[in-house]
Scaffold this motif. Structure first.
Motif, PDB file in Angstrom:
ATOM      1  N   ARG A 441       9.287  17.580   5.646  1.00  0.00           N
ATOM      2  CA  ARG A 441       8.866  16.468   4.784  1.00  0.00           C
ATOM      3  C   ARG A 441       7.351  16.420   4.598  1.00  0.00           C
ATOM      4  O   ARG A 441       6.863  15.935   3.582  1.00  0.00           O
ATOM      5  N   ARG A 442       6.617  16.926   5.573  1.00  0.00           N
ATOM      6  CA  ARG A 442       5.166  16.853   5.507  1.00  0.00           C
ATOM      7  C   ARG A 442       4.616  17.693   4.367  1.00  0.00           C
ATOM      8  O   ARG A 442       3.499  17.449   3.891  1.00  0.00           O
ATOM      9  N   ARG A 443       5.392  18.665   3.873  1.00  0.00           N
ATOM     10  CA  ARG A 443       4.965  19.461   2.720  1.00  0.00           C
ATOM     11  C   ARG A 443       4.744  18.589   1.488  1.00  0.00           C
ATOM     12  O   ARG A 443       4.004  18.958   0.581  1.00  0.00           O
ATOM     13  N   LEU A 444       5.414  17.441   1.462  1.00  0.00           N
ATOM     14  CA  LEU A 444       5.384  16.595   0.274  1.00  0.00           C
ATOM     15  C   LEU A 444       4.125  15.734   0.198  1.00  0.00           C
ATOM     16  O   LEU A 444       3.963  14.968  -0.757  1.00  0.00           O
ATOM     17  N   LEU A 445       3.231  15.849   1.176  1.00  0.00           N
ATOM     18  CA  LEU A 445       1.987  15.070   1.138  1.00  0.00           C
ATOM     19  C   LEU A 445       1.023  15.584   0.077  1.00  0.00           C
ATOM     20  O   LEU A 445       0.097  14.876  -0.317  1.00  0.00           O
ATOM     21  N   VAL A 446       1.205  16.812  -0.366  1.00  0.00           N
ATOM     22  CA  VAL A 446       0.351  17.387  -1.405  1.00  0.00           C
ATOM     23  C   VAL A 446       1.234  17.880  -2.544  1.00  0.00           C
ATOM     24  O   VAL A 446       2.437  18.076  -2.380  1.00  0.00           O
TER      25      VAL A 446
END
Length: 501
Positions: A441-446
């Motif tokens: 999910r952290r990929r979706l921060l950018v």
């Protein structure tokens, strides 16, 4: 792989150094690792030659090059242009630590120091001209200084490429490391440093500090020892560096005593803490009453740098679509001739903060590809959330060429122009695989990108876990300089057609 069946356990020999002050005139032993010496000598000659070449080109191009030396002997002008100025470059670069072995061969620090050295050279020339009231040709000086900077940077890049090739193919010009710590910590460091042979770190042995019994019978890539004097072990296995891993670096006083023991031995000491995948700019050491605290800054995901990135994306995407319009037309014709149907393929993907958008790509598969997917699922050659086959029967011949050359990705410039994607970022993943869970999910921060760290590090040849690790590293350590580096590396990966299918 070796099985750890038994350990060679011996009473530790007394350390050769217990912190007793050495004579200030005692000469330390030369470092065991000496690959950097000929490399630095080569860089010195390369930088001097680049600065001299820039001066030569400036003299040849501009007729007024010697305007400030009309009343001086001609030999003095050539001495300044071809000897003193290049020598000044080398001295100022040395003063800016552009030849420090810690910054050579890896990372952007080497190039940053060269650029800072270039600014210092320009300031020095300006000051000397002002102090001596010498009227120099501005065009000549500007061309010579800027040309020297560019040539030096180019020479450094070529030298680094040669160094990396030497490390990958022959295993030379690196550091032979002995890893110290528990077996899981040492194996994690081993996996990390051997992932990229260009780094030049070659573990040759593991020295366990704990967990001897639990390690018996396990397979290890290098020999494992326990209960040995570390410095004696390093010399026995031909090492030149000790890497203290994980919790071994936290034992009170042990790391300090090891550093004392290594004084004058020529062996390097590095510490690999349990903090991984964090880039240098985010890590700062702040000593408090003699205790060095490792302070980790938050990732920079907003601010002026992000505005510059967004502006750069939109401008580059707009210019790219205009310049590539003829190529788009040719590809569209080739697709229609190969397989009647739509030219573009649009698929839902997950973007910034979980928003779904439709990505633009040139169609590379037959129109019934989706229907044929169910019969090919058991032939998937990758893991994770993606389906990949090197010889996918659904791809028509022109589509195979487009995939190999990454031309099928060019229409994503439309997504970049609309703000749905970026030039650089994690690749957008299909939206039909459900919610992103855990670390993914952290990929979706950018915003997702047309290219990214995953693509320049192996693309489809990487496992899913490795691809996720690289994407998360990019998110946590993003910077404009990192984006430019990835764009530069993308050119080489595309030309080599590495991992594209």
């Amino acid at each position: 792989m070796r099985h750890v069946d038994s350990f060679e356990i011996q009473p530790p020999t007394p350390p050769s150094h217990n912190g007793v002050p050495r004579s200030a005139w005692a000469r330390a032993r030369r470092r065991v690792s000496r690959w950097h010496r000929p490399y630095i000598a080569f860089l010195l000659l390369l930088d001097f030659g680049a600065a001299a070449l820039a001066s030569f080109l400036a003299v040849q191009i501009f007729e007024q090059a010697a305007s400030g030396f009309r009343n001086a002997p001609e030999a003095w002008f050539y001495t300044v242009a071809f000897a003193l100025l290049p020598l000044g470059w080398v001295l100022i670069l040395w003063g800016n630590r552009a030849y420090d072995r810690r910054y050579l061969g890896l990372g952007p620090d080497e190039f940053k120091r060269v650029i800072r050295g270039g600014v210092a050279v320009a300031a020095t020339v300006s000051f000397l001209a002002f102090a001596t009231k010498t009227t120099l040709s501005r065009w000549t000086v500007g061309f010579a200084l800027l040309g020297a900077l560019l040539l030096i940077l180019l020479g450094r890049m070529i030298a680094r490429a040669c160094l990396h090739a030497l490390r990958r193919r022959a295993g030379h010009a690196g550091h032979r490391m002995v890893l110290v710590g528990t077996l899981p910590e040492c194996l994690e460091v081993y996996t990390t440093v051997t992932r990229n042979p260009s780094v030049g770190l070659v573990p040759v042995a593991i020295h366990l500090t704990d967990g001897y019994a639990a390690a018996r019978g396990l397979e290890t890539p290098v020999p494992v020892y326990a209960g040995r004097d570390v410095l004696a072990l390093v010399r026995e296995v031909g090492g030149d560096t000790i890497a203290v891993c994980g919790s071994a670096s936290a034992e009170p006083g042990e790391l300090r005593r090891l550093a004392w023991q290594l004084e004058g031995s020529g062996v390097d000491l590095v510490v690999a803490p349990q903090l991984t995948d964090i880039a240098g700019p985010r890590v700062h050491i702040r000593p408090i009453e003699g205790l060095p605290l490792l302070h980790v800054e938050e990732p920079t995901l907003s601010g002026p740098a992000l505005l510059v990135k967004n502006l750069m994306d939109r401008v580059a995407a707009g210019l790219g679509l205009l310049l590539l319009a003829p190529l788009f037309l040719a590809i569209a014709v080739a697709i229609r001739i190969s397989d009647p149907g739509p030219v573009f393929f649009r698929q839902p993907r997950v973007g910034h903060e979980g928003r779904t958008f439709r990505v633009w790509k040139f169609r590379t598969m037959y129109v019934d590809a989706e229907e044929r997917l169910a019969g090919l699922v058991d032939q998937n050659e990758t893991d994770g959330m993606l389906f990949k086959m090197k010889q996918d029967p659904r791809v028509f011949p022109v589509g195979r060429f487009l995939r190999a050359t990454s031309l099928d990705e060019l229409p994503q410039l439309i997504n970049v122009l609309w703000g749905e994607m970026s030039l650089v970022g994690p690749r957008p993943l299909p939206a039909d695989d459900g919610d992103f869970l855990g670390d993914v999910r952290r990929r979706l921060l950018v915003r997702p990108g047309m290219t990214g760290l995953w693509q320049v590090s192996g693309r489809s040849d990487l496992s899913w876990d490795e691809a996720v690790r690289l994407d998360l590293y990019y998110v946590d350590n993003w910077s404009l300089a990192y984006d430019l580096s990835i764009l530069w590396r993308t050119v080489g990966v595309v030309l080599a057609r590495k991992g594209a299918y």
